[in-house]
Design a protein around this motif. Structure first.
Motif, PDB file in Angstrom:
ATOM      1  N   GLN A  59     -23.517 -39.300  -2.352  1.00 15.52           N
ATOM      2  CA  GLN A  59     -22.486 -38.500  -1.680  1.00 15.52           C
ATOM      3  C   GLN A  59     -22.776 -37.011  -1.915  1.00 15.52           C
ATOM      4  O   GLN A  59     -22.668 -36.202  -0.995  1.00 15.52           O
ATOM      5  CB  GLN A  59     -21.117 -38.884  -2.234  1.00 15.52           C
TER       6      GLN A  59
ATOM      7  N   THR B  17     -19.773 -36.976  13.199  1.00 13.74           N
ATOM      8  CA  THR B  17     -18.697 -37.771  13.788  1.00 13.74           C
ATOM      9  C   THR B  17     -19.144 -38.537  15.034  1.00 13.74           C
ATOM     10  O   THR B  17     -18.356 -39.264  15.626  1.00 13.74           O
ATOM     11  CB  THR B  17     -17.520 -36.866  14.201  1.00 13.74           C
TER      12      THR B  17
ATOM     13  N   ILE C 191     -15.429 -18.604   7.088  1.00 10.81           N
ATOM     14  CA  ILE C 191     -14.695 -19.772   7.571  1.00 10.81           C
ATOM     15  C   ILE C 191     -13.213 -19.414   7.537  1.00 10.81           C
ATOM     16  O   ILE C 191     -12.687 -19.087   6.466  1.00 10.81           O
ATOM     17  CB  ILE C 191     -14.932 -20.996   6.671  1.00 10.81           C
TER      18      ILE C 191
ATOM     19  N   SER D 214     -16.966 -27.564   9.131  1.00 18.16           N
ATOM     20  CA  SER D 214     -17.293 -28.807   9.839  1.00 18.16           C
ATOM     21  C   SER D 214     -17.548 -29.957   8.870  1.00 18.16           C
ATOM     22  O   SER D 214     -17.564 -31.112   9.271  1.00 18.16           O
ATOM     23  CB  SER D 214     -18.519 -28.605  10.721  1.00 18.16           C
ATOM     24  N   ASP D 215     -17.741 -29.649   7.574  1.00 17.14           N
ATOM     25  CA  ASP D 215     -18.036 -30.736   6.631  1.00 17.14           C
ATOM     26  C   ASP D 215     -16.764 -31.209   5.920  1.00 17.14           C
ATOM     27  O   ASP D 215     -16.805 -31.603   4.762  1.00 17.14           O
ATOM     28  CB  ASP D 215     -19.087 -30.278   5.600  1.00 17.14           C
ATOM     29  N   ARG D 216     -15.654 -31.187   6.678  1.00 22.08           N
ATOM     30  CA  ARG D 216     -14.368 -31.559   6.105  1.00 22.08           C
ATOM     31  C   ARG D 216     -14.396 -32.872   5.335  1.00 22.08           C
ATOM     32  O   ARG D 216     -13.909 -32.960   4.215  1.00 22.08           O
ATOM     33  CB  ARG D 216     -13.320 -31.684   7.221  1.00 22.08           C
ATOM     34  N   SER D 217     -14.979 -33.908   5.961  1.00 28.68           N
ATOM     35  CA  SER D 217     -14.831 -35.236   5.373  1.00 28.68           C
ATOM     36  C   SER D 217     -15.601 -35.385   4.072  1.00 28.68           C
ATOM     37  O   SER D 217     -15.426 -36.364   3.361  1.00 28.68           O
ATOM     38  CB  SER D 217     -15.249 -36.311   6.380  1.00 28.68           C
ATOM     39  N   SER D 218     -16.470 -34.436   3.729  1.00 24.42           N
ATOM     40  CA  SER D 218     -17.194 -34.559   2.463  1.00 24.42           C
ATOM     41  C   SER D 218     -16.597 -33.685   1.371  1.00 24.42           C
ATOM     42  O   SER D 218     -17.104 -33.666   0.250  1.00 24.42           O
ATOM     43  CB  SER D 218     -18.674 -34.221   2.657  1.00 24.42           C
TER      44      SER D 218
ATOM     45  N   THR E  60     -20.987 -36.399   7.441  1.00 26.02           N
ATOM     46  CA  THR E  60     -19.859 -35.836   8.181  1.00 26.02           C
ATOM     47  C   THR E  60     -20.097 -35.869   9.693  1.00 26.02           C
ATOM     48  O   THR E  60     -19.298 -35.335  10.447  1.00 26.02           O
ATOM     49  CB  THR E  60     -19.584 -34.384   7.761  1.00 26.02           C
TER      50      THR E  60
ATOM     51  N   SER F 259     -11.732 -36.345  12.787  1.00 25.35           N
ATOM     52  CA  SER F 259     -13.113 -36.633  13.128  1.00 25.35           C
ATOM     53  C   SER F 259     -13.395 -36.443  14.610  1.00 25.35           C
ATOM     54  O   SER F 259     -14.367 -35.799  14.972  1.00 25.35           O
ATOM     55  CB  SER F 259     -13.436 -38.061  12.688  1.00 25.35           C
TER      56      SER F 259
END
Lengths: 330, 435
Positions: free
Chosen positions: A138, A173, B205, B265-269, A171, B416
């Motif tokens: 990760q 999508t 950002i 843009s790398d929100r989910s990580s 990430t 997403s």
């Protein structure tokens, strides 16, 4: 005379089905057999029963609703996405593990120096828990604010002048090609965020496949290959027509072992992506956990568990039948 | 020969039994906080035990809990406190263990639960005792805001004692960046986009958003919903039979989409803390997060008013979106008297002022000793006493867990794919879990 006859007949029958050795053996396996009967098969039965009730909330309710929960979960876009992800993960994971495992086995079998060292290097990741693998990968696949301020593997690419290789990794999508089909509430295709997860899983498990193939390769008698070479076969022909077919039982075992790991995968995905982005890397195991223990929809969770059981059974049961048949042949 | 064999077997069996017995010691109940004290001084509750179940295992949370435990020990020296904690953010793991214990009929005396609708599942299952009468006896009903009491009432009763209050709708910003660019924290949604555009032009950002803990985008969206609907209509959205076909839901989704387009843009990580770190590092200008971010900033050595500033989330001026940790009383609690003494402490000014400065939250009472708290918490205490109160949905105050899960997933998918139509539909579907 008559007495002697009964005496001789009786012990003879006892020997056939119950003597002292057998009694002890039965006694020895009874505890574990009983435990498995209750804690595995008993609870499978209980889960199957729960999946057909309307148990929601923390208080158990057992009104029978038939297959309603199954209809509910199959109609949610989320579960459809989970199934898609599971298929994608399993196919890519199996294919990559088998190909890379075989390649490594063949390379190591070709009498390289320090064979023992390389063997250990490739098999070592298997000693880790999927949790550790997930956390480490990760970090590696966290893209950062790329391309200017990347982290992990992207940073590595940038600093080594390979900046064009940077990507969104976990990430990402997008779903490729992302077809929409009437009646389905998910997009058909390969979720790109799944690729890094597959890479991590393959990194961990391909060494194991290598070890299996290596054992298989060592078991092929050299004389057969030698005979083929004497007949004028090229090395490729020897590999294709002798080595590969003789490795087939190994491949089958590897598919079964990897397949059931892959179909039940949970820990790796929880730590690596948690199912994100969106539900793009979520698999039924995660969904089951969330709707059971977070949303308190115990019946629907049990239905997901039963679907997973059936999917794994579809893989394992034919293998068991096949195994039994080949054993009988022998 | 034979006897030695048997001896070996028996000794092996004995060893295994001992090993199993050692493993079998209750793993969830680890008495970490307080050792048993001799029952010399006669206490009101006599002796006995008190088992408290929570997910406060580290940092200020554990310190705050231990501060309350030591007050309890002074008051009731005969009582042995069993501190059953299960680690894990937002208590997901702890809740799993708790639910298993409750279904097995082995409740702890009192357990941590978000005040508000999250606990309705326990109430529906008959696992909690109503505390309305207890609130009157202790006088809590006079020192806690009526609006708060109204919002934690379910089926006409109050079920848990709020220990603290966190604020969910706070905008945190990097003061240096704002000063260098002559910006002020945005008050309205329109202001927000003006500021965001200015930051974007500078290559910063505008809005840092996380996603790894799966509550960050749902969290952002609840403040947008509040901005679009206003406090009264927002609170109505989570009542049973709420109308989610309201066109303002789409409007909120459109705004959230634009906000996310101004985010990393790398929100989910990233976790919420990683997102807060971006603000601290000057890589991002703002983040919208609960006031546990304040605790995070302090732990990183940053100074409020110097390195980072705070304001209500855009469009949320004058409205305090609360969430609260609380303790309830188990039905069939093994030690009800000790547990009631615990709850009395949880709701008391003494207990709350011991717990909250350490935890980095504010008391649920309006008579706190303000001098104990730092600059931000003073501001928050003042706001809690004067502003309109609305419950947070993501953090268990406004809606039951089944709804929270559906709402959360709808927004995570939205984070997403940014598909407005899909999220509007998903939120409409989720409304069936409101009750």
């Amino acid at each position: 005379m008559r007495q002697a006859k009964t005496l001789s007949a009786h012990p003879a029958r006892q020997v056939r089905w119950m003597n002292r050795d057998r009694a002890i053996a039965l006694l020895m396996i009874a505890p574990s057999a009983l435990a498995i009967a209750v804690f595995v098969y008993g609870f499978i039965g209980w889960t199957a029963y729960i999946s057909m009730t309307d148990w929601r909330g923390l208080m158990i309710t057992t009104s029978f609703v038939g297959f309603e929960n199954y209809l509910t979960i199959f109609n949610t876009g989320r579960f459809q996405t989970n199934i898609r992800n599971l298929i994608v993960f399993t196919v890519f994971f199996l294919a990559a593990c088998l190909i890379i495992g075989l390649l490594l086995a063949v390379l190591i079998d070709s009498r390289v120096r320090f064979e023992g060292f390389f063997r250990s290097v490739y098999i070592f990741p298997m000693a880790l828990s999927f949790i550790v693998t997930g956390v480490v990968w990760q970090w590696l696949f966290a893209p950062g604010n790329w391309p200017n301020d990347p982290t992990g593997i992207n940073l590595l690419f940038k600093q080594s002048g390979l900046g064009f290789l940077q990507a969104a990794w976990t990430t990402d999508t997008s779903v490729v090609p992302g077809w929409r089909i009437e009646g389905l509430r998910t997009r058909i295709g390969v979720p790109m965020a799944m690729i890094p997860v597959v890479v991590a899983a393959v990194w961990q498990m391909s060494g194991f496949v290598m070890a299996m193939y290596l054992a298989g390769l060592r078991g092929i008698p050299e004389e057969i290959k030698e005979a083929a070479r004497v007949d004028g076969a090229t090395e490729w022909q020897v590999f294709r027509t002798i080595t590969l077919p003789m490795l087939q039982p190994i491949t089958l075992s590897a598919v079964i072992i990897l397949g059931h790991i892959s179909l039940k995968i949970f820990d790796l995905i929880v730590t690596m992506t948690g199912g994100a982005p969106g539900n793009n890397t979520e698999v039924p195991g995660l969904y089951m956990y969330e709707i059971t223990f977070k949303a308190n929809k115990f019946a629907e969770g049990a239905a997901v568990a039963m679907v997973m059981l059936v999917v794994v059974a579809l893989l394992v049961v034919p293998y068991l039948i096949y195994n039994r048949r080949t054993e009988v042949e022998r | 020969m034979r006897t030695t064999k048997w001896l070996k077997l028996i000794s092996a069996f004995a060893i295994i039994t001992l090993a199993l017995a050692a493993c079998g010691a209750p793993s969830t109940a680890q008495p970490t906080a307080a050792p048993t004290q001799p029952t010399t001084a006669p206490a009101q509750t006599g002796g006995g035990k008190l088992e408290i179940f929570s997910w406060w295992t580290n940092g200020g949370e554990a310190d705050g809990l231990n501060a309350m435990f030591s007050i309890y020990q002074q008051k009731y020296p005969g009582v042995e406190i069993v501190n059953a904690t299960v680690a894990g953010g937002a208590g997901t793991n702890a809740k799993t263990v708790l639910k298993t214990r409750l279904q097995g009929g082995q409740p702890p005396d009192s357990w941590q639960v978000h005040a508000g609708k999250e606990l309705t599942a326990y109430v529906d299952a008959g696992q909690m005792e109503p505390l309305t009468q207890f609130f009157k006896e202790q006088g809590f009903d006079k020192v806690m805001p009526p609006k708060l009491l109204e919002q934690i009432t379910y089926n006409g009763e109050i079920w848990s004692v709020p220990v603290n209050i966190h604020r969910s709708n706070v905008l945190w910003y990097n003061i240096k960046i704002f000063q260098e660019n002559g910006l002020t924290p945005p008050k309205t949604i329109d202001d927000f986009f003006t500021v965001a555009e200015a930051l974007k032009a500078k290559g910063i950002i505008p809005l840092a958003v996380g996603g790894k803990d799966k509550f960050e985008t749902p969290h952002l969206f609840e403040s947008v919903l509040l901005a679009v609907f206003g406090p009264e209509d927002y609170a109505r959205l989570f009542q049973p039979g709420a109308d989610w076909s309201d066109p303002r839901v789409r409007q909120a989704a459109e705004i959230a989409k634009r906000m996310l387009e101004y985010s990393n843009s790398d929100r989910s990580s990233l976790s919420w803390a990683d997102a807060a770190q971006l603000v601290l590092d000057g890589k991002a200008g703002m983040t919208i997060m609960g006031d546990w971010a304040h605790g995070y900033f302090i732990s990183k050595g940053a100074k409020v008013g110097v390195d980072y500033g705070y304001a209500a989330a855009p469009g949320n001026d004058g409205v305090f979106m609360w969430l609260s940790d609380s303790f309830g009383l188990a039905k069939g609690a093994p030690n009800p008297e000790q547990a009631k003494a615990w709850l009395a402490l949880c709701g008391s000014r003494e207990g709350q002022d011991a717990f909250n400065p350490k935890k980095g939250s504010i008391p649920a009472r309006i008579d706190a000793d303000v001098s104990l708290y730092d600059e931000y918490l003073k501001y928050s205490i003042k706001a809690f006493g004067s502003e309109k109160l609305v419950p947070s949905v993501v953090h268990g105050a406004a809606a039951p867990e089944a709804y929270m899960t559906e709402y959360g997933n709808a927004l995570n998918v939205f984070a997403s794919d940014l598909d407005v139509d899909a999220v509007v539909q998903a939120l409409r579907d989720a409304a069936k879990d409101l009750k």
